[in-house]
Design an enzyme around this catalytic site. Structure first.
Site, PDB file in Angstrom:
ATOM      1  N   HIS A 133       0.832  -1.204   0.000  1.00  0.00           N
ATOM      2  CA  HIS A 133       0.000   0.000   0.000  1.00  0.00           C
ATOM      3  C   HIS A 133       0.876   1.266   0.000  1.00  0.00           C
ATOM      4  CE1 HIS A 133      -3.606   2.402   1.261  1.00  0.00           C
ATOM      5  NE2 HIS A 133      -2.677   3.147   1.846  1.00  0.00           N
ATOM      6  N   GLU A 134       1.886   1.288   0.833  1.00  0.00           N
ATOM      7  CA  GLU A 134       2.753   2.479   0.921  1.00  0.00           C
ATOM      8  C   GLU A 134       3.549   2.686  -0.365  1.00  0.00           C
ATOM      9  OE1 GLU A 134       2.275   4.594   3.077  1.00  0.00           O
ATOM     10  OE2 GLU A 134       0.975   3.306   4.255  1.00  0.00           O
ATOM     11  N   HIS A 137       1.531   4.316  -3.029  1.00  0.00           N
ATOM     12  CA  HIS A 137       1.408   5.781  -2.951  1.00  0.00           C
ATOM     13  C   HIS A 137       2.566   6.450  -3.697  1.00  0.00           C
ATOM     14  CE1 HIS A 137      -2.046   6.492  -0.428  1.00  0.00           C
ATOM     15  NE2 HIS A 137      -1.572   5.830   0.615  1.00  0.00           N
ATOM     16  N   GLU A 195      -6.353   6.692  -1.552  1.00  0.00           N
ATOM     17  CA  GLU A 195      -6.328   5.504  -0.684  1.00  0.00           C
ATOM     18  C   GLU A 195      -6.853   4.275  -1.416  1.00  0.00           C
ATOM     19  OE1 GLU A 195      -4.700   5.276   1.959  1.00  0.00           O
ATOM     20  OE2 GLU A 195      -4.328   7.401   2.210  1.00  0.00           O
TER      21      GLU A 195
HETATM   22 ZN   LIG Z   1      -2.621   5.194   2.272  1.00  0.00          ZN
END
Ligand SMILES: [Zn+2]
Length: 262
Positions: A133-134, A137, A195
């Site tokens: 997830h990171e 980004h 997100e």
């Molecule tokens: Zn996030």
């Protein structure tokens, strides 16, 4: 007049980008080098002001992070549409001692994981959910997009060419606004769309590195079941965890997902 037309062409060339894999249109007008420079500076600041751990857990954080980063880089390098993109990253994965249930990634691949989140990530697969997830980004340039949105809000897009030359602190200010930095506290201000996109790309990236993407569903269910948990990064901008879990469940059986993961 010619000059203006040229500027407009240049502006639209710079502005029209799309996020990898999802193809979502993005406005990325803050120059990449400004973003990467700010990211490196701020990351060093955070490292100076935090307790960076060097133990079994931090070794695990680095191992999982580097494995996913390597998989992402080889994916980017294998597709001509993403030519040169992998060169923008100099990955760093650090574990910070803090009770906060938090993790974040600054542009260029500067990742921090807080010990508070490790109670939900005791094995490598669940840690890969966070790292995927990171990393997403960073790969989808959400930080640069946030800074570009702040730039337009603060200065107006027409003055773009002069913003950075006439105002030496512009890049620093934009970065702080996008990342909500005050001393060692980093509270990311990503949008709901960011997100969602990081959730989607995150499961693809973890699976590319050989981790089990189904773990993402278990991980978020575990987080959601713990009422005391309010992760700074993960839940602040989400409508609710049920929506997020549903989205991930649907995504890992979608044609888009199977296009990348065989
Ligand atoms: Zn996030």
């Amino acid at each position: 007049m010619k000059k203006l037309a040229l500027l407009l062409v240049l502006f639209s060339m710079l502005a029209c980008s799309s996020a990898p894999i999802t193809g979502r249109t993005q406005i990325l007008i803050v120059p990449k080098y400004e973003v990467l420079e700010q990211s490196s500076l701020q990351y060093e600041e955070v490292k100076k002001e935090s307790k960076i751990l060097n133990n079994q857990d931090s070794i695990r954080v680095k191992k999982v992070g580097n494995k996913i980063a390597a998989a992402v880089e080889s994916f980017l390098n294998s597709d001509p549409a993403y030519a040169g993109m992998a060169d923008d990253y100099s990955w760093e994965f650090n574990l910070i001692e803090s009770e906060d249930v938090n993790a974040w990634c600054m542009p260029g691949g500067k990742v921090a994981v807080y010990t508070g989140i490790l109670k939900y990530a005791k094995d490598e697969d669940s840690l890969a959910v966070i790292m995927g997830h990171e990393i997403a980004h960073a790969v989808a340039e959400h930080g640069r997009e946030r800074m570009s949105q702040e730039l337009i809000k603060n200065y107006g897009a027409v003055t773009l060419s002069s913003v950075f030359s006439q105002n030496p602190t512009a890049a620093t200010n934009l970065f702080s606004q996008a990342y909500g930095i005050s001393s060692e506290l980093v509270t990311l201000k990503y949008s709901r769309d960011h997100e969602k996109e990081a959730d989607k790309l995150g499961v693809i990236f973890m699976a590319m590195a050989g981790y089990n993407p189904n773990t993402a569903v278990d991980f978020w269910e575990k987080m959601a079941a713990d009422k005391e948990t309010e992760p700074l990064e993960f839940f602040s901008t989400h409508p609710n965890s049920a929506t997020r879990i549903q989205l991930i469940k649907e995504y890992i059986v979608s044609p888009e997902f199977s296009k990348y993961i065989r």
